[in-house]
Design an enzyme around this catalytic site. Structure first.
Site, PDB file in Angstrom:
ATOM      1  N   TYR A  56      33.121  41.515 -16.491  1.00  0.00           N
ATOM      2  CA  TYR A  56      32.235  40.423 -16.940  1.00  0.00           C
ATOM      3  C   TYR A  56      32.983  39.499 -17.877  1.00  0.00           C
ATOM      4  O   TYR A  56      33.686  39.958 -18.777  1.00  0.00           O
ATOM      5  CB  TYR A  56      31.011  40.986 -17.671  1.00  0.00           C
ATOM      6  CG  TYR A  56      29.740  40.737 -16.914  1.00  0.00           C
ATOM      7  CD1 TYR A  56      29.278  39.437 -16.725  1.00  0.00           C
ATOM      8  CD2 TYR A  56      29.011  41.780 -16.356  1.00  0.00           C
ATOM      9  CE1 TYR A  56      28.124  39.184 -16.005  1.00  0.00           C
ATOM     10  CE2 TYR A  56      27.855  41.543 -15.633  1.00  0.00           C
ATOM     11  CZ  TYR A  56      27.415  40.244 -15.459  1.00  0.00           C
ATOM     12  OH  TYR A  56      26.288  39.998 -14.740  1.00  0.00           O
ATOM     13  N   GLU A  58      31.571  36.132 -19.245  1.00  0.00           N
ATOM     14  CA  GLU A  58      30.803  34.904 -19.553  1.00  0.00           C
ATOM     15  C   GLU A  58      31.539  34.052 -20.572  1.00  0.00           C
ATOM     16  O   GLU A  58      32.042  34.563 -21.572  1.00  0.00           O
ATOM     17  CB  GLU A  58      29.410  35.270 -20.065  1.00  0.00           C
ATOM     18  CG  GLU A  58      28.496  35.686 -18.938  1.00  0.00           C
ATOM     19  CD  GLU A  58      27.063  35.936 -19.372  1.00  0.00           C
ATOM     20  OE1 GLU A  58      26.714  35.632 -20.523  1.00  0.00           O
ATOM     21  OE2 GLU A  58      26.293  36.451 -18.544  1.00  0.00           O
ATOM     22  N   ASP A 202      31.983  14.587  -3.221  1.00  0.00           N
ATOM     23  CA  ASP A 202      31.831  15.960  -2.713  1.00  0.00           C
ATOM     24  C   ASP A 202      32.804  16.091  -1.537  1.00  0.00           C
ATOM     25  O   ASP A 202      32.537  15.620  -0.437  1.00  0.00           O
ATOM     26  CB  ASP A 202      30.384  16.176  -2.264  1.00  0.00           C
ATOM     27  CG  ASP A 202      30.149  17.582  -1.720  1.00  0.00           C
ATOM     28  OD1 ASP A 202      31.131  18.261  -1.346  1.00  0.00           O
ATOM     29  OD2 ASP A 202      28.980  17.996  -1.642  1.00  0.00           O
ATOM     30  N   THR A 228      33.912  23.010  -2.262  1.00  0.00           N
ATOM     31  CA  THR A 228      33.991  24.438  -2.000  1.00  0.00           C
ATOM     32  C   THR A 228      35.463  24.764  -1.779  1.00  0.00           C
ATOM     33  O   THR A 228      36.299  23.867  -1.635  1.00  0.00           O
ATOM     34  CB  THR A 228      33.178  24.838  -0.757  1.00  0.00           C
ATOM     35  OG1 THR A 228      33.539  23.977   0.315  1.00  0.00           O
ATOM     36  CG2 THR A 228      31.684  24.751  -1.008  1.00  0.00           C
ATOM     37  N   LYS A 231      36.639  25.992   3.064  1.00  0.00           N
ATOM     38  CA  LYS A 231      36.599  25.254   4.340  1.00  0.00           C
ATOM     39  C   LYS A 231      38.047  24.895   4.715  1.00  0.00           C
ATOM     40  O   LYS A 231      38.837  25.795   4.950  1.00  0.00           O
ATOM     41  CB  LYS A 231      35.674  24.041   4.208  1.00  0.00           C
ATOM     42  CG  LYS A 231      34.216  24.452   3.908  1.00  0.00           C
ATOM     43  CD  LYS A 231      33.287  23.275   3.891  1.00  0.00           C
ATOM     44  CE  LYS A 231      31.833  23.688   3.733  1.00  0.00           C
ATOM     45  NZ  LYS A 231      31.400  23.856   2.335  1.00  0.00           N
ATOM     46  N   ARG A 237      35.167  32.310  -0.526  1.00  0.00           N
ATOM     47  CA  ARG A 237      33.894  31.622  -0.719  1.00  0.00           C
ATOM     48  C   ARG A 237      33.737  31.327  -2.195  1.00  0.00           C
ATOM     49  O   ARG A 237      33.602  32.237  -3.010  1.00  0.00           O
ATOM     50  CB  ARG A 237      32.720  32.507  -0.263  1.00  0.00           C
ATOM     51  CG  ARG A 237      32.770  32.916   1.194  1.00  0.00           C
ATOM     52  CD  ARG A 237      32.721  31.710   2.105  1.00  0.00           C
ATOM     53  NE  ARG A 237      31.439  31.080   2.057  1.00  0.00           N
ATOM     54  CZ  ARG A 237      30.554  31.101   3.047  1.00  0.00           C
ATOM     55  NH1 ARG A 237      30.815  31.732   4.167  1.00  0.00           N
ATOM     56  NH2 ARG A 237      29.403  30.482   2.944  1.00  0.00           N
TER      57      ARG A 237
HETATM   58  N1  DSN Z   1      28.611  24.182   3.814  1.00  0.00           N
HETATM   59  C1  DSN Z   1      27.828  23.350   4.613  1.00  0.00           C
HETATM   60  C2  DSN Z   1      28.425  23.169   5.965  1.00  0.00           C
HETATM   61  O1  DSN Z   1      28.349  24.031   6.857  1.00  0.00           O
HETATM   62  O2  DSN Z   1      28.977  22.134   6.151  1.00  0.00           O
HETATM   63  C3  DSN Z   1      26.433  23.742   4.603  1.00  0.00           C
HETATM   64  O3  DSN Z   1      25.992  23.860   3.263  1.00  0.00           O
END
Ligand code: DSN
Length: 421
Positions: A56, A58, A202, A228, A231, A237
């Protein structure tokens, strides 16, 4: 066999181990075209599965609410440092659990309930957290949306400027989940400066292309960048928020204590590994190959009569309107899945159908490029897609295609798993 091996899992919980093995086989055998997915390296898998999950932490490095951070602090600092260097930004927060919490942190940092922000309409390629009525971002704030042109399928920057002048939004979002074309970050920045809005890019879908030099960067244009890490960036993740010095404290406070508790240290470590991998020259080659594959696939699909939104792609992503093929996106996606080609049904701009059964499908080339497929394979992918869509009700035909797909993919190794021969 999984790499790293799952021998303890197999001994403790053979049922679960069997399911992991089945998923690995599925990922190995299929052409995975979901635009937001990829295959991480064994190094990223090892970091994700490490003892760091036990801790942990925080707070932030040097200011934690729990003792015993002698090792976690340098790990998080390493991830921050690598993100700053790779993206060329002054500040990076690597703690967001995923993309949606990252975007919620932006809302929390810069807006109060009822405040207005500008973003791309979900059905035109935006994201749930960019103000969809079913998301907290649409329920508690006042989103105003811009869209793409009906004829062009591209964002109309004049519309964005007019809306920003009229609505005076606190925040302008650019980016989304189904945008096949290059995002004009300088143009968005000019509009945000003129209207006094915070510009948020984004880049969840295109982060790997940006660091690989295959898409322009928002660094120096956007005040805040959310992404994120799993991708095109090919990490675990997770997510990151990068900012100018001016907005660093507001974002850090919004993530912790605003929205989250302890960071997921195993994920932080895996992000650090992925960022190191993405800084290598071979990642640049990968990013450019992703785009080359998407371009080749777009050309092959167009030649087979598929109707691509905006007429093609500049990045990893292709959005297809299936109206002229006389099939909905959902039955097509299900048939393609049976044929060994995995993708998702998707709304298309101005879709007359509902999101649960829309007119389109969305595909991307990040994962197949990691497996090693190149332009020469894209004609076969398009041919199988065409055959499967035409034979959506024909089980044996779909099975035959799945066999051919399996044969092709068997020739390309999968990071993190290999079939036992
Ligand atoms: N992450 C997105 C996508 O599949 O593009 C969905 O939130």
């Amino acid at each position: 066999m999984h790499q790293p091996q799952l021998s303890h899992l197999a001994a403790t919980d053979p049922d679960l181990a069997g399911l992991v093995e089945a998923e690995a086989t599925r990922q190995h055998d299929k052409i995975r075209l979901i635009a937001s997915e990829n295959y991480v390296s064994p190094a990223v898998l090892e970091a994700t599965g490490s003892v760091l999950t036990n801790k942990y932490s925080e707070g932030y490095p040097g200011k934690r609410y729990y003792e015993g951070q002698q090792v976690v602090d340098p790990i998080e600092e390493l991830a921050q440092e690598r993100a700053r260097a790779l993206f060329g930004v002054p500040h990076a927060n690597v703690q967001p659990y995923s993309g949606s919490p990252a975007n919620l942190a932006v809302h929390l940092a810069f807006m109060r309930p009822g405040d207005t922000f500008l973003s791309l309409e979900l059905a035109h390629g935006g994201h749930l957290t960019h103000g969809s009525p079913v998301s907290i971002s649409g329920k508690w704030l006042r989103p105003v949306h811009y869209g793409v042109g009906r004829e062009t399928g591209r964002i109309d920057m004049d519309e964005v400027r007019d809306l920003a002048r009229k609505e005076r939004p606190k925040v302008i979002f650019c980016g989304g989940t189904a945008i096949p074309r290059t995002i004009d970050f300088p143009a968005f920045a000019e509009i945000a400066r003129e209207t006094g809005a915070v510009l948020v890019a984004d880049i969840a879908h295109i982060a790997g292309l940006i660091v690989g030099g295959a898409h322009p960067s928002p660094a120096g244009h956007a005040d805040v960048i959310t992404t994120t890490t799993h991708k095109t960036l090919r990490g675990p993740r997770g997510a990151m928020i990068m900012t100018t010095e001016e907005h660093a404290t507001a974002i850090d406070k919004a993530i912790f204590p605003g929205l989250q508790g302890g960071p997921h240290n195993h994920t932080t470590a895996a992000i650090a590994v992925a960022l190191k991998e993405a800084a290598r020259p071979d990642f640049r080659t990968y990013a450019h190959q992703v785009v080359a594959n998407a371009e080749a696939l777009a050309g092959a699909l167009t030649a087979r009569g598929f109707d691509l939104v905006s007429g093609g792609t500049d990045n990893h992503l292709i959005l297809i309107d299936l109206t002229n093929k006389n099939i909905g996106g959902k039955p097509a996606a299900k048939a393609l899945d049976l044929a060994g080609i995995e993708l998702n049904f998707n709304t298309v701009p101005f879709d007359p159908r509902k999101p649960w059964s829309p007119s389109g499908i969305r595909i991307g080339t990040a994962a197949v490029t990691t497996r090693g497929l190149t332009e020469e394979h894209m004609a076969s992918v398009a041919e199988w897609m065409d055959q499967a869509v035409a034979a959506a009700e024909d089980g044996p035909a779909l099975e035959r295609i799945a066999g051919e797909v399996r044969d092709l993919m068997g020739g390309f190794s999968m990071p993190g798993w290999a079939p036992v021969r």
